[in-house]
Design a protein around this motif. Sequence first.
Motif, PDB file in Angstrom:
ATOM      1  N   ASN A  93       0.595  -1.159   0.233  1.00  0.00           N
ATOM      2  CA  ASN A  93       0.365  -0.327  -0.165  1.00  0.00           C
ATOM      3  C   ASN A  93       1.095   1.337  -0.101  1.00  0.00           C
ATOM      4  OD1 ASN A  93      -2.671  -1.284   0.287  1.00  0.00           O
ATOM      5  ND2 ASN A  93      -2.266  -1.517   2.108  1.00  0.00           N
ATOM      6  N   LEU A  94       0.547   1.671  -1.263  1.00  0.00           N
ATOM      7  CA  LEU A  94       1.440   3.102  -0.591  1.00  0.00           C
ATOM      8  C   LEU A  94       0.728   4.143  -0.854  1.00  0.00           C
ATOM      9  CD1 LEU A  94       4.172   2.688  -4.408  1.00  0.00           C
ATOM     10  CD2 LEU A  94       4.065   2.375  -1.889  1.00  0.00           C
ATOM     11  N   GLY A  95       0.819   5.670  -0.530  1.00  0.00           N
ATOM     12  CA  GLY A  95      -0.035   6.842  -0.405  1.00  0.00           C
ATOM     13  C   GLY A  95      -0.165   7.384  -1.534  1.00  0.00           C
ATOM     14  N   TYR A  96      -1.084   8.004  -2.045  1.00  0.00           N
ATOM     15  CA  TYR A  96      -2.011   8.833  -2.969  1.00  0.00           C
ATOM     16  C   TYR A  96      -0.355   9.868  -3.206  1.00  0.00           C
ATOM     17  CZ  TYR A  96      -5.932   6.972  -2.264  1.00  0.00           C
ATOM     18  OH  TYR A  96      -6.548   6.202  -2.012  1.00  0.00           O
ATOM     19  N   VAL A  97       0.504  10.798  -2.695  1.00  0.00           N
ATOM     20  CA  VAL A  97       1.369  11.632  -3.415  1.00  0.00           C
ATOM     21  C   VAL A  97       2.733  10.404  -3.887  1.00  0.00           C
ATOM     22  CG1 VAL A  97       3.371  13.088  -2.290  1.00  0.00           C
ATOM     23  CG2 VAL A  97       0.736  13.192  -1.193  1.00  0.00           C
ATOM     24  N   ASP A  98       3.344   9.524  -3.021  1.00  0.00           N
ATOM     25  CA  ASP A  98       4.416   8.704  -3.327  1.00  0.00           C
ATOM     26  C   ASP A  98       3.831   8.049  -5.293  1.00  0.00           C
ATOM     27  OD1 ASP A  98       5.761   8.666  -0.603  1.00  0.00           O
ATOM     28  OD2 ASP A  98       4.772   7.429  -0.478  1.00  0.00           O
ATOM     29  N   LEU A  99       2.421   7.060  -4.716  1.00  0.00           N
ATOM     30  CA  LEU A  99       2.187   7.214  -6.062  1.00  0.00           C
ATOM     31  C   LEU A  99       1.847   7.809  -7.584  1.00  0.00           C
ATOM     32  CD1 LEU A  99       0.991   4.211  -6.917  1.00  0.00           C
ATOM     33  CD2 LEU A  99      -1.231   4.866  -6.605  1.00  0.00           C
ATOM     34  N   GLY A 100       1.944   9.177  -7.069  1.00  0.00           N
ATOM     35  CA  GLY A 100       1.989  10.445  -8.180  1.00  0.00           C
ATOM     36  C   GLY A 100       3.263  10.854  -8.298  1.00  0.00           C
ATOM     37  N   HIS A 101       4.186  10.410  -7.523  1.00  0.00           N
ATOM     38  CA  HIS A 101       5.427  10.715  -7.942  1.00  0.00           C
ATOM     39  C   HIS A 101       6.023   9.628  -8.543  1.00  0.00           C
ATOM     40  CE1 HIS A 101       5.954  13.399  -4.197  1.00  0.00           C
ATOM     41  NE2 HIS A 101       6.337  14.139  -5.626  1.00  0.00           N
TER      42      HIS A 101
ATOM     43  N   ARG B 276       5.060   1.853 -12.771  1.00  0.00           N
ATOM     44  CA  ARG B 276       5.290   0.982 -11.799  1.00  0.00           C
ATOM     45  C   ARG B 276       6.077  -0.071 -11.339  1.00  0.00           C
ATOM     46  NH1 ARG B 276      -0.693   2.023  -9.519  1.00  0.00           N
ATOM     47  NH2 ARG B 276      -0.621   4.415  -9.663  1.00  0.00           N
TER      48      ARG B 276
ATOM     49  N   ASP C  14       4.016   7.799 -10.231  1.00  0.00           N
ATOM     50  CA  ASP C  14       3.392   7.734 -12.176  1.00  0.00           C
ATOM     51  C   ASP C  14       4.616   8.792 -12.839  1.00  0.00           C
ATOM     52  OD1 ASP C  14       1.548   5.576 -11.112  1.00  0.00           O
ATOM     53  OD2 ASP C  14       0.628   7.397 -10.843  1.00  0.00           O
TER      54      ASP C  14
END
Length: 131
Positions: A13-21, A34, A23
């Motif tokens: 599970n990743l936070g949305y900000v980390d996932l956005g980075h 990813r 992406d």
Amino acid sequence: MAKESESEKITINLGYVDLGHIDLLVQDGFYSNRTDFIRTAIRNQVLAHGEVLKKSVARRSMVLGLQRYTRRDLEKVLASGEQLHIQVLGLATIDDDVPAQLALQTIASVLVLGALCASPEVKAALADRIG
């Protein structure tokens, strides 16, 4: 024995900000996807801690990589009156033709950091010995 996969699937599970980075880095062409980013990050961390890991593997007397146990291997152990203490960092396999009773007679403990591949019967028989 069927050819086993070279990897094992995990879920994180990743936070949305980390996932956005991640992406953004993929979109900008630094990584193909990813998964490529996450694999690279893990490899970099393993390399960064390489010396500590080597010492830990040596201290624990672990086999590094792939360790396969055949029916014949275990029959030899049984004949010698010894028992195995399996310690593997990577993949340990116990062939599908190994009966659960033979595994119980010859394997005292199992510690695998990675994956253990064995028949459901052998895994069930060794359940209390797998750490």
